[in-house]
Design a protein around this motif. Structure first.
Motif, PDB file in Angstrom:
ATOM      1  N   THR A  22       0.845  -1.192   0.000  1.00 47.15           N
ATOM      2  CA  THR A  22       0.000   0.000   0.000  1.00 47.15           C
ATOM      3  C   THR A  22       0.881   1.242   0.000  1.00 47.15           C
ATOM      4  O   THR A  22       1.748   1.382   0.869  1.00 47.15           O
ATOM      5  CB  THR A  22      -0.909   0.022   1.241  1.00 47.15           C
ATOM      6  N   PRO A  23       0.706   2.150  -0.957  1.00 46.51           N
ATOM      7  CA  PRO A  23       1.556   3.354  -1.008  1.00 46.51           C
ATOM      8  C   PRO A  23       1.417   4.209   0.252  1.00 46.51           C
ATOM      9  O   PRO A  23       0.311   4.406   0.768  1.00 46.51           O
ATOM     10  CB  PRO A  23       1.033   4.107  -2.243  1.00 46.51           C
ATOM     11  N   VAL A  24       2.536   4.714   0.745  1.00 47.26           N
ATOM     12  CA  VAL A  24       2.563   5.594   1.913  1.00 47.26           C
ATOM     13  C   VAL A  24       3.598   6.689   1.676  1.00 47.26           C
ATOM     14  O   VAL A  24       4.491   6.561   0.831  1.00 47.26           O
ATOM     15  CB  VAL A  24       2.914   4.828   3.208  1.00 47.26           C
ATOM     16  N   GLU A  25       3.473   7.763   2.428  1.00 45.43           N
ATOM     17  CA  GLU A  25       4.483   8.805   2.369  1.00 45.43           C
ATOM     18  C   GLU A  25       5.728   8.342   3.107  1.00 45.43           C
ATOM     19  O   GLU A  25       5.645   7.764   4.185  1.00 45.43           O
ATOM     20  CB  GLU A  25       3.958  10.098   3.003  1.00 45.43           C
ATOM     21  N   MET A  26       6.886   8.599   2.531  1.00 50.79           N
ATOM     22  CA  MET A  26       8.140   8.207   3.170  1.00 50.79           C
ATOM     23  C   MET A  26       9.285   9.056   2.656  1.00 50.79           C
ATOM     24  O   MET A  26       9.177   9.738   1.623  1.00 50.79           O
ATOM     25  CB  MET A  26       8.441   6.726   2.934  1.00 50.79           C
ATOM     26  N   THR A  27      10.373   9.020   3.396  1.00 48.94           N
ATOM     27  CA  THR A  27      11.606   9.693   2.998  1.00 48.94           C
ATOM     28  C   THR A  27      12.612   8.631   2.584  1.00 48.94           C
ATOM     29  O   THR A  27      12.834   7.669   3.324  1.00 48.94           O
ATOM     30  CB  THR A  27      12.181  10.521   4.160  1.00 48.94           C
ATOM     31  N   ILE A  28      13.199   8.780   1.405  1.00 50.01           N
ATOM     32  CA  ILE A  28      14.150   7.786   0.908  1.00 50.01           C
ATOM     33  C   ILE A  28      15.518   8.421   0.683  1.00 50.01           C
ATOM     34  O   ILE A  28      15.646   9.630   0.510  1.00 50.01           O
ATOM     35  CB  ILE A  28      13.656   7.145  -0.407  1.00 50.01           C
ATOM     36  N   PHE A  29      16.528   7.578   0.710  1.00 49.11           N
ATOM     37  CA  PHE A  29      17.902   8.031   0.520  1.00 49.11           C
ATOM     38  C   PHE A  29      18.200   8.257  -0.952  1.00 49.11           C
ATOM     39  O   PHE A  29      17.756   7.516  -1.831  1.00 49.11           O
ATOM     40  CB  PHE A  29      18.863   6.987   1.084  1.00 49.11           C
ATOM     41  N   ASP A  30      18.981   9.304  -1.210  1.00 50.26           N
ATOM     42  CA  ASP A  30      19.478   9.583  -2.553  1.00 50.26           C
ATOM     43  C   ASP A  30      20.782  10.349  -2.385  1.00 50.26           C
ATOM     44  O   ASP A  30      20.933  11.140  -1.448  1.00 50.26           O
ATOM     45  CB  ASP A  30      18.466  10.417  -3.354  1.00 50.26           C
ATOM     46  N   TRP A  31      21.744  10.110  -3.282  1.00 47.60           N
ATOM     47  CA  TRP A  31      23.043  10.771  -3.146  1.00 47.60           C
ATOM     48  C   TRP A  31      22.951  12.277  -3.355  1.00 47.60           C
ATOM     49  O   TRP A  31      23.860  13.018  -2.950  1.00 47.60           O
ATOM     50  CB  TRP A  31      24.069  10.169  -4.108  1.00 47.60           C
ATOM     51  N   ASN A  32      21.886  12.748  -3.929  1.00 46.05           N
ATOM     52  CA  ASN A  32      21.681  14.187  -4.080  1.00 46.05           C
ATOM     53  C   ASN A  32      20.904  14.783  -2.909  1.00 46.05           C
ATOM     54  O   ASN A  32      20.542  15.958  -2.924  1.00 46.05           O
ATOM     55  CB  ASN A  32      20.936  14.474  -5.393  1.00 46.05           C
ATOM     56  N   GLY A  33      20.635  13.963  -1.890  1.00 47.94           N
ATOM     57  CA  GLY A  33      19.881  14.422  -0.727  1.00 47.94           C
ATOM     58  C   GLY A  33      18.645  13.572  -0.531  1.00 47.94           C
ATOM     59  O   GLY A  33      18.088  13.036  -1.493  1.00 47.94           O
ATOM     60  N   VAL A  34      18.208  13.410   0.715  1.00 45.74           N
ATOM     61  CA  VAL A  34      17.024  12.590   0.980  1.00 45.74           C
ATOM     62  C   VAL A  34      15.813  13.207   0.286  1.00 45.74           C
ATOM     63  O   VAL A  34      15.715  14.424   0.124  1.00 45.74           O
ATOM     64  CB  VAL A  34      16.770  12.462   2.488  1.00 45.74           C
ATOM     65  N   LYS A  35      14.889  12.336  -0.117  1.00 44.72           N
ATOM     66  CA  LYS A  35      13.724  12.788  -0.871  1.00 44.72           C
ATOM     67  C   LYS A  35      12.435  12.328  -0.193  1.00 44.72           C
ATOM     68  O   LYS A  35      12.345  11.205   0.304  1.00 44.72           O
ATOM     69  CB  LYS A  35      13.764  12.225  -2.293  1.00 44.72           C
ATOM     70  N   ASP A  36      11.452  13.214  -0.178  1.00 48.27           N
ATOM     71  CA  ASP A  36      10.111  12.860   0.276  1.00 48.27           C
ATOM     72  C   ASP A  36       9.336  12.334  -0.922  1.00 48.27           C
ATOM     73  O   ASP A  36       9.322  12.964  -1.993  1.00 48.27           O
ATOM     74  CB  ASP A  36       9.398  14.079   0.862  1.00 48.27           C
ATOM     75  N   THR A  37       8.709  11.187  -0.765  1.00 47.51           N
ATOM     76  CA  THR A  37       8.006  10.585  -1.889  1.00 47.51           C
ATOM     77  C   THR A  37       6.866   9.722  -1.378  1.00 47.51           C
ATOM     78  O   THR A  37       6.654   9.596  -0.172  1.00 47.51           O
ATOM     79  CB  THR A  37       8.970   9.722  -2.736  1.00 47.51           C
ATOM     80  N   VAL A  38       6.127   9.144  -2.309  1.00 48.26           N
ATOM     81  CA  VAL A  38       5.061   8.203  -1.985  1.00 48.26           C
ATOM     82  C   VAL A  38       5.328   6.921  -2.757  1.00 48.26           C
ATOM     83  O   VAL A  38       5.427   6.934  -3.984  1.00 48.26           O
ATOM     84  CB  VAL A  38       3.666   8.766  -2.352  1.00 48.26           C
ATOM     85  N   MET A  39       5.481   5.820  -2.051  1.00 50.42           N
ATOM     86  CA  MET A  39       5.664   4.519  -2.682  1.00 50.42           C
ATOM     87  C   MET A  39       5.294   3.434  -1.681  1.00 50.42           C
ATOM     88  O   MET A  39       5.133   3.703  -0.485  1.00 50.42           O
ATOM     89  CB  MET A  39       7.103   4.319  -3.179  1.00 50.42           C
ATOM     90  N   THR A  40       5.145   2.219  -2.154  1.00 52.34           N
ATOM     91  CA  THR A  40       4.849   1.122  -1.247  1.00 52.34           C
ATOM     92  C   THR A  40       6.131   0.715  -0.517  1.00 52.34           C
ATOM     93  O   THR A  40       7.231   0.848  -1.070  1.00 52.34           O
ATOM     94  CB  THR A  40       4.298  -0.096  -1.995  1.00 52.34           C
ATOM     95  N   PRO A  41       6.007   0.201   0.692  1.00 56.64           N
ATOM     96  CA  PRO A  41       7.200  -0.293   1.394  1.00 56.64           C
ATOM     97  C   PRO A  41       7.947  -1.363   0.601  1.00 56.64           C
ATOM     98  O   PRO A  41       9.177  -1.422   0.651  1.00 56.64           O
ATOM     99  CB  PRO A  41       6.628  -0.849   2.700  1.00 56.64           C
ATOM    100  N   MET A  42       7.217  -2.200  -0.141  1.00 63.71           N
ATOM    101  CA  MET A  42       7.886  -3.222  -0.941  1.00 63.71           C
ATOM    102  C   MET A  42       8.688  -2.586  -2.073  1.00 63.71           C
ATOM    103  O   MET A  42       9.803  -3.026  -2.390  1.00 63.71           O
ATOM    104  CB  MET A  42       6.858  -4.208  -1.507  1.00 63.71           C
ATOM    105  N   ASP A  43       8.150  -1.533  -2.673  1.00 63.05           N
ATOM    106  CA  ASP A  43       8.900  -0.828  -3.720  1.00 63.05           C
ATOM    107  C   ASP A  43      10.142  -0.161  -3.147  1.00 63.05           C
ATOM    108  O   ASP A  43      11.173  -0.055  -3.822  1.00 63.05           O
ATOM    109  CB  ASP A  43       8.009   0.219  -4.399  1.00 63.05           C
TER     110      ASP A  43
END
Length: 763
Positions: A399-420
């Protein structure tokens, strides 16, 4: 009979007045007695908890333990609260004056309770309704509140605790000097951002120790005390600036600073150097976790005078480590600099593929990897503890949820499923890097991964990966020790077969000078598999090599089979760095250490640590191996350190790449520092498809190149740029006549034929 006279009016008034006075005195005495008894009972603790003198002397303030670098710089904290103490002499005058001007300008003239302030509160705040006129709590009363927080809330609880704080404040004033009260206050207040106490706050917001704070910075921190969230200088810079200027105005009003200083300070821009003190952030995060785990075990076997075991989270221990702050910072910056480019290249090669970052395995196995990652995730654990069924949990993961993910250009706020998100993180390459001082065994650099917050696994000591050609120096060392050959020894660059092992015949990664007679120096510089196999077959044995590396500190399992000549064992970065340091230290192995001493919060030494040593290799052979490895950098597979990264120091090194480009290694040896670096995916099926990016010289070596550049140019480090120590009496011709300078196009990839696969299963 005498006639009774009625009292006159004057007499009645006199009698009534006497009764009134008597009643007033009685009321006064009763009230005074009640107040005295109340405060006496309060002081004795008969009306609720009241701290004793012993508790005042040793308040339960949950002191975090400090993790310190080799020069005393703070690496981070281990504790429930990031709180450590500082003495009054270490507080700048501007900081103390800012506190007095803002919170308690008559601090030096009262004994814990400021009656003038109380009158102001009564007439202006309570009766007059002027809530901006300020409070009546002194610094000492606020300290009492910080040391012994209020336990309940309510209409009657507030005045009770207020009176209780008065009593504690008076006790504090009798027990401590004014300077001690000021330092205790600064050690107990909460500045927000997980910073408790002035020492932590100074480091968190400005990257300084308290005595280095300027008048403006002091005003910012004192201003934070009013409302840490509202006046946070990082997130609410404008409000923090306004509050800072209010503090500066108070300092000017009470003549703590002159007009010029005030005008310059309020006109200055608020500049922070934010260093959040959490386990997930800051410098040396993986190293600090290693220290924390060690201290958990240490505390179980070390006891205080009262018989209780030490508590690393509350007792304010000081842990002096071997890590070099500047080198560690250089290493982490070098990883970031290289991976920004490396990861971009890997994304370009793997994004959009059906199997994602995986190569050469079935979709069924890929799904197993994803499922295993889900089962071991914190999210899965929390959902399980919440009582959710397996079906419900899997639905949550898709189920898609709001989350913050790692990226070498800086952390990003996004919406994706935990499995994705699990699938997303499998695309990231990772690293491990350890540098050890050969002469002492002290760990100077420790990088366990690219980002501890998002990648908790420690690749420096927990990750065992195939070592590739970086194992070859051990083969050469055993052969030279066992057979007496030297770097210029001539050997044929032709295939070698092992009849006792299913006629296993390793292959070269390229055809450079095949069939020719070459010397050992050229062969190691170009990572020639034929020569490594010949040395294993004719000049040493697998067991002899294993005995050697065991003496050099490698304890991971290694099978005594010929394929180890190509680097098939799985080893850790930690062990490789310490073992390679033995070559630099004239064959004397120093057991790696990462802590030098532990003290209590008063500086009493509880334990010291030194490295154990053993003679692993004779100094002549050790030096010959170093000389061979210098050729790798000066003309072999590591030569891009010179022509691309312009490293000037005298360096010995070795690159390593395993089959299919799964693991990239580089070993860099300086006379005072031995470094091992690994780069690869979480699984060996995650790798580059070509040698352009997939070889050790492209994956791992650049980190060392950036690192060396930074160390060489940093005068504070004083990086050693001299030569390796040549043992007395060691003479040989290291200018081999058969030397032909190769190009950088040579490869060091391990190629193990399929006929030898049965021996690979154990690794």
């Amino acid at each position: 009979m005498a006639q009774h006279k009625e009292p006159t009016k004057q007499q009645k008034q006199k009698n009534n007045f006497g009764k009134y006075v008597k009643t007033m005195w009685i009321t006064y005495c009763i009230t005074l007695s009640a107040v005295v008894l109340f405060f006496m009972f309060l002081s004795f603790g008969w009306l609720g908890f009241m701290p004793s003198f012993e508790q005042l002397e040793n308040p339960n303030s949950n002191l975090a333990s400090e993790v310190l670098a080799d020069d005393g710089q703070l690496l981070g904290y281990i504790g429930i609260q990031n709180r450590t103490n500082v003495e009054y002499k270490d507080l700048p005058d501007n900081l103390v004056n800012a506190l007095k001007a803002t919170e308690d300008v008559r601090f030096e003239n009262h004994s814990g309770i400021d009656y003038r302030s109380l009158c102001r509160v009564l007439f202006k705040t309570i009766l007059g309704g002027r809530h901006s006129s300020g409070g009546g709590s002194t610094i000492t009363q606020q300290l009492a509140k910080n040391l012994f927080p209020r336990e309940t809330r309510g209409m009657f609880a507030t005045p009770y605790y207020k009176l209780k704080e008065w009593v504690v404040a008076v006790k504090l004033e009798r027990r401590y000097s004014k300077q001690e009260i000021i330092s205790m206050y600064f050690n107990t207040v909460d500045f927000g951002s997980n910073s408790f106490g002035i020492k932590t706050a100074s480091h968190t917001f400005f990257g300084k120790i308290p005595r280095e704070l300027s008048v403006e910075e002091s005003a910012v921190l004192v201003g934070l005390l009013k409302a840490p969230t509202t006046y946070n200088p990082v997130r609410r810079t404008e409000k923090s600036t306004q509050r800072r200027n209010t503090v500066l105005s108070q300092m000017h009003k009470y003549n703590f600073i002159d007009g010029d200083t005030y005008n310059k300070a309020v006109a200055s821009k608020l500049v922070t150097n934010y260093n959040p003190q959490t386990q997930d952030e800051g410098i040396a995060t993986y190293f600090r976790e290693k220290v924390r785990l060690f201290m958990n075990k240490w505390c179980k076997t070390h006891y205080k005078n009262n018989g209780e075991p030490y508590d690393v989270y509350r007792d304010g221990l000081k842990i002096y480590t071997t890590l070099n702050y500047d080198m560690q910072k250089n290493a982490e910056e070098s990883v970031r600099e290289h991976f920004t480019e490396l990861q971009k290249a890997f994304f370009a090669q793997t994004r959009g593929r059906a199997n994602g970052p995986f190569t050469g395995i079935s979709k069924e196995n890929i799904e197993k990897y994803y499922n295993q990652a889900m089962l071991t995730s914190d999210r899965y654990r929390k959902l399980t503890e919440a009582g959710m069924s397996e079906k419900e949990i899997r639905k949550e993961f898709n189920t898609p949820v709001e989350m913050t993910i790692f990226d070498w250009n800086g952390v990003k706020d996004t919406v994706m499923t935990p499995m994705d998100s699990i699938k997303y993180y499998k695309y990231f390459l990772n690293t491990g890097m350890v540098s050890v001082e050969p002469q002492t065994g002290q760990i100077k650099v420790y990088v366990g991964g690219i980002n501890y917050k998002y990648f908790k696994f420690d690749n420096a000591t927990l990750g065992r990966r195939q070592i590739g050609s970086t194992f070859k120096p051990f083969i050469y060392a055993a052969a030279m020790r066992d057979s007496g050959i030297e770097p210029c020894f001539q050997i044929e660059n032709s295939p070698v077969t092992f009849p006792d092992y299913d006629d296993w015949t390793p292959k070269n990664s390229n055809h450079a000078r095949e069939g020719e007679v070459v010397n050992l120096k050229w062969a190691l510089a170009n990572s020639v598999n034929y020569v490594s196999a010949a040395l294993m077959k004719d000049y040493t044995t697998p067991q002899s090599v294993i005995n050697l590396v065991r003496a050099m500190g490698i304890t991971d399992p290694i099978q005594p089979v010929p394929s180890i000549c190509l680097g098939t064992p799985d080893l850790t970065v930690w062990e490789m760095a310490a073992a390679m340091a033995t070559f630099v230290n004239q064959g004397l192995h120093k057991e790696p250490i990462f802590i030098t001493k532990i003290t209590d919060n008063k500086g009493i030494v509880l334990e010291t640590f030194t490295s154990k040593s053993n003679s692993a290799l004779d100094e002549r052979t050790a030096y010959l191996v170093v000389d061979l490895m210098k050729g790798v950098v000066d003309g072999g597979t590591g030569s891009r350190l010179r022509y691309k990264y312009s490293v000037k120091s005298i360096i010995a090194g070795k690159t390593g790449t395993t089959d299919n480009n799964s693991d990239g290694w580089f070993i860099g040896l300086n006379p005072k520092l031995a470094t091992a670096i690994w780069v690869g995916g979480e699984y060996r099926s995650i790798h580059f498809n070509s040698m352009t990016w997939g070889q050790g010289a492209a994956m791992a070596l650049p980190i060392y190149g950036y690192f060396m550049n930074k160390c060489e140019s940093n005068p504070h480090i004083g990086f050693y740029k001299g030569n390796f120590v040549r043992p007395s009496g060691v003479g040989f011709n290291d200018d081999c006549t058969a030397w032909d300078k190769p190009t950088d196009r040579v490869s060091d990839t391990v190629r193990v034929s399929s006929s030898f696969s049965e021996y690979d299963k154990a690794w």
